[in-house]
Design a protein around this motif. Structure first.
Motif, PDB file in Angstrom:
ATOM      1  N   ARG A 224       0.828  -1.209   0.000  1.00 41.20           N
ATOM      2  CA  ARG A 224       0.000   0.000   0.000  1.00 41.20           C
ATOM      3  C   ARG A 224       0.862   1.258   0.000  1.00 41.20           C
ATOM      4  O   ARG A 224       0.531   2.257  -0.645  1.00 41.20           O
ATOM      5  CB  ARG A 224      -0.944  -0.008   1.196  1.00 41.20           C
ATOM      6  CG  ARG A 224      -2.108  -0.975   1.074  1.00 41.20           C
ATOM      7  CD  ARG A 224      -3.189  -0.672   2.099  1.00 41.20           C
ATOM      8  NE  ARG A 224      -2.713  -0.898   3.464  1.00 41.20           N
ATOM      9  CZ  ARG A 224      -2.798  -2.060   4.111  1.00 41.20           C
ATOM     10  NH1 ARG A 224      -3.349  -3.101   3.496  1.00 41.20           N
ATOM     11  NH2 ARG A 224      -2.364  -2.184   5.343  1.00 41.20           N
ATOM     12  N   ASP A 225       1.975   1.209   0.730  1.00 39.14           N
ATOM     13  CA  ASP A 225       2.878   2.365   0.769  1.00 39.14           C
ATOM     14  C   ASP A 225       3.470   2.645  -0.615  1.00 39.14           C
ATOM     15  O   ASP A 225       3.593   3.804  -1.026  1.00 39.14           O
ATOM     16  CB  ASP A 225       4.001   2.120   1.784  1.00 39.14           C
ATOM     17  CG  ASP A 225       3.492   2.127   3.224  1.00 39.14           C
ATOM     18  OD1 ASP A 225       2.386   2.657   3.450  1.00 39.14           O
ATOM     19  OD2 ASP A 225       4.200   1.588   4.105  1.00 39.14           O
ATOM     20  N   ASP A 228       0.701   4.180  -2.703  1.00 41.36           N
ATOM     21  CA  ASP A 228       0.447   5.585  -2.368  1.00 41.36           C
ATOM     22  C   ASP A 228       1.591   6.489  -2.814  1.00 41.36           C
ATOM     23  O   ASP A 228       1.377   7.664  -3.125  1.00 41.36           O
ATOM     24  CB  ASP A 228       0.240   5.723  -0.848  1.00 41.36           C
ATOM     25  CG  ASP A 228      -1.007   4.975  -0.369  1.00 41.36           C
ATOM     26  OD1 ASP A 228      -1.891   4.711  -1.208  1.00 41.36           O
ATOM     27  OD2 ASP A 228      -1.080   4.647   0.835  1.00 41.36           O
ATOM     28  N   ASN A 231       1.223   6.305  -7.006  1.00 44.85           N
ATOM     29  CA  ASN A 231      -0.109   6.522  -7.582  1.00 44.85           C
ATOM     30  C   ASN A 231      -0.237   5.865  -8.957  1.00 44.85           C
ATOM     31  O   ASN A 231      -0.396   6.545  -9.984  1.00 44.85           O
ATOM     32  CB  ASN A 231      -0.402   8.021  -7.682  1.00 44.85           C
ATOM     33  CG  ASN A 231      -1.856   8.307  -8.019  1.00 44.85           C
ATOM     34  OD1 ASN A 231      -2.734   7.477  -7.745  1.00 44.85           O
ATOM     35  ND2 ASN A 231      -2.115   9.464  -8.612  1.00 44.85           N
TER      36      ASN A 231
END
Length: 553
Positions: A224-225, A228, A231
């Motif tokens: 997820r990091d 994020d 993008n």
């Protein structure tokens, strides 16, 4: 595809007893549904998907579309094909989402051992072939030698790799990484790669991340990091087609963890049951975008739900075969080969040129597997030795130019010389020459069946050959066979109207028909001669492809 071979066989058996019946009873349909349900469960399709699928098939099969059909058995097969297409993702299939302002960012995620690193190279090769400038990013800093593997894959694909960190390395197998050990910061590597791509003008970035389990929250957070930080335009979930019943739970865990946008099926050439493909798209609602079906860089293709359903039902995949042939085959060479076949001047030199072009299409087994009805010849396909092409080439290269142009001059002493020069036996040389003669005759018949013209080149509407001669068969078709004068007059009137219509359309039987001239010589001709059934599937004979496959033993 090997992953669906068992399912294909069982579904074919489920339809066999329907073919001899002119009308289907409810008991017939229930029996077929039971066989379909058993086949899907044996293929490791998720239980909820099986229940939903069989329920819809049964409801439609008991409706008017089957009871009023001229051929109820074929209508049932059509219903199954439609529903298979639906659960494979009909309506949600789409191309890749490319960024309006480059670079397009594609992040790969999936389980350990799913084949992400190899797939990154295949995707990069595919994008490069489509005119893009991709960059591979080594963000898997956990698996030993993962960075080195990606660099090797990138070199094979001729795609650059961004790898500022070496990750975990093993020194000849003695150093073993601890579980979860990471060397470097994968999030920073992924973030820095975007600026590097902008500076170097790469229009696509493919980020290879570490494999992780759905239950490992720490590693899922790392994914997820990365998401994020960069993008991405696409997050592709790479799933092993051999995963079986666990496919749904794994897909749901990753969907919840990183919210992937598309699915890629890997290892579809394996011997497993392939149920993952029939479960993931239906359960998650996310489209399957690509499939990987081999070890080679070219063993990678865009996923089409309708075509995959046709393959599963042994209806072939002629559209993919045509697309690959148009992409790889030289149109002018194909036309010249077709002309030579029709005139009987086709030689081993021409065959060698076709062999080289066929090599570009990938595995011979995969190529022949796209032809309808080939499931009945699976044993022969499995027994086909891909290295036989090399031995065939060695034999032909040991011949003189004159022998390759006219194989009929090869006598006993020449065969012995050719066998010695190629490292083969005389019987191998004899076998090749015999198969070549048989295949050349078959391909010539296929070419002549079209009726006097190569598709896309015009030619006379009737008759045979390239010289525009009117054959006896062409004349015979213009005569009435009826002994009734009134009936004969009606037939002749209808024939004149038909011929007048052809003349108005440009004088060629192929004038209004879309053609694919860049096919292997004889393929389009055979398809045209065979015609299509009500499902739009070519009525190719079960042994079609025997000309080329037969030459290879």
């Amino acid at each position: 595809m090997a992953a669906f071979s068992s399912l294909t066989d069982k579904l074919s058996n489920a339809f066999k007893h329907l073919k001899s019946k002119g009308k289907l009873s409810e008991a017939d349909i229930d029996g077929t549904i039971r066989e379909i349900r058993r086949a899907l469960l044996d293929a490791d399709v998720a239980l909820d998907v099986v229940r939903s699928f069989t329920s819809r098939v049964r409801e439609r099969a008991l409706g008017e579309e089957v009871s009023q059909a001229l051929n109820p058995a074929q209508q049932v097969v059509k219903i199954v094909n439609d529903e298979l297409t639906q659960i494979l993702g009909a309506g949600v299939d789409r191309p890749l989402n490319f960024a309006k302002n480059p670079p397009t960012i594609i992040m790969l995620a999936g389980l350990q051992g799913a084949g992400k690193t190899t797939l990154a190279g295949k995707l990069g090769y595919w994008l490069k072939d489509a005119g893009h400038t991709p960059l591979l990013v080594a963000a898997d800093l956990q698996r030993p030698n993962a960075v080195t593997q990606l660099q090797v894959v990138g070199e094979r694909a001729d795609v650059p790799v961004y790898a500022p960190e070496k990750g975990v390395q093993s020194d000849g197998g003695e150093a073993v990484a601890a579980p979860g050990q990471t060397s470097g910061d994968p999030v920073k590597v992924a973030r820095d790669s975007i600026q590097y791509a902008k500076d170097k003008l790469y229009d696509t970035v493919i980020i290879d991340t570490a494999g992780r389990l759905g239950v490992d929250e720490e590693l899922m957070k790392q994914a997820r990091d990365i998401r994020d930080a960069v993008n991405p335009n696409e997050i592709l979930f790479v799933i092993d087609a051999m995963i079986g019943q666990d496919a749904v739970q794994t897909a749901e865990a990753f969907n919840k963890g990183v919210d992937f946008t598309g699915v890629v099926l890997s290892k579809l050439d394996g011997d497993a049951r392939g149920g993952a493909a029939l479960s993931v798209a239906s359960v998650t609602g996310k489209p399957i975008l690509f499939v990987s079906n081999g070890e080679g860089l070219k063993d990678f293709e865009v996923f089409h739900p309708d075509r995959m359903a046709s393959r599963i039902l042994d209806m072939g995949d002629i559209l993919t075969l045509i697309e690959q042939a148009q992409k790889e085959f030289d149109e002018q060479e194909a036309i010249q080969s077709a002309k030579k076949m029709a005139k009987g001047t086709y030689g081993l030199d021409d065959f060698m040129e076709q062999l080289e072009q066929v090599r570009k299409l990938g595995s011979m087994k995969s190529l022949l597997g796209m032809i309808p009805g080939m499931a009945a010849h699976r044993k022969e396909l499995e027994a086909l030795d891909e290295h036989e092409i090399d031995r065939t080439e060695a034999i032909i290269h040991s011949m003189t130019p004159a022998e390759r142009r006219d194989p009929s001059i090869i006598d006993g002493s020449r065969r012995a010389r050719i066998a010695y020069g190629s490292g083969n036996t005389v019987s191998s040389v004899n076998g090749l020459l015999q198969r070549f003669e048989q295949a050349a005759k078959m391909m010539k018949r296929m070419t002549n069946k079209v009726g006097g013209g190569i598709p896309g080149m015009g030619g006379p509407a009737m008759g045979g050959g390239y010289g525009g001669k009117k054959g006896k068969k062409g004349k015979k078709k213009g005569k009435s066979k009826s002994g009734n004068p009134m009936k004969r007059e009606a037939e002749e009137k209808a024939l004149r109207a038909k011929l007048a219509g052809k003349k108005n359309s440009g004088g060629s039987a192929f004038a209004k028909k879309p053609q694919n001239p860049a096919l292997p010589a004889g393929l389009q001709e055979a398809m045209d001669a065979a015609g299509t059934n009500e499902n739009g599937t070519p009525n190719l004979p079960p042994n079609f492809g025997g000309g080329l496959a037969g030459l290879l033993g």
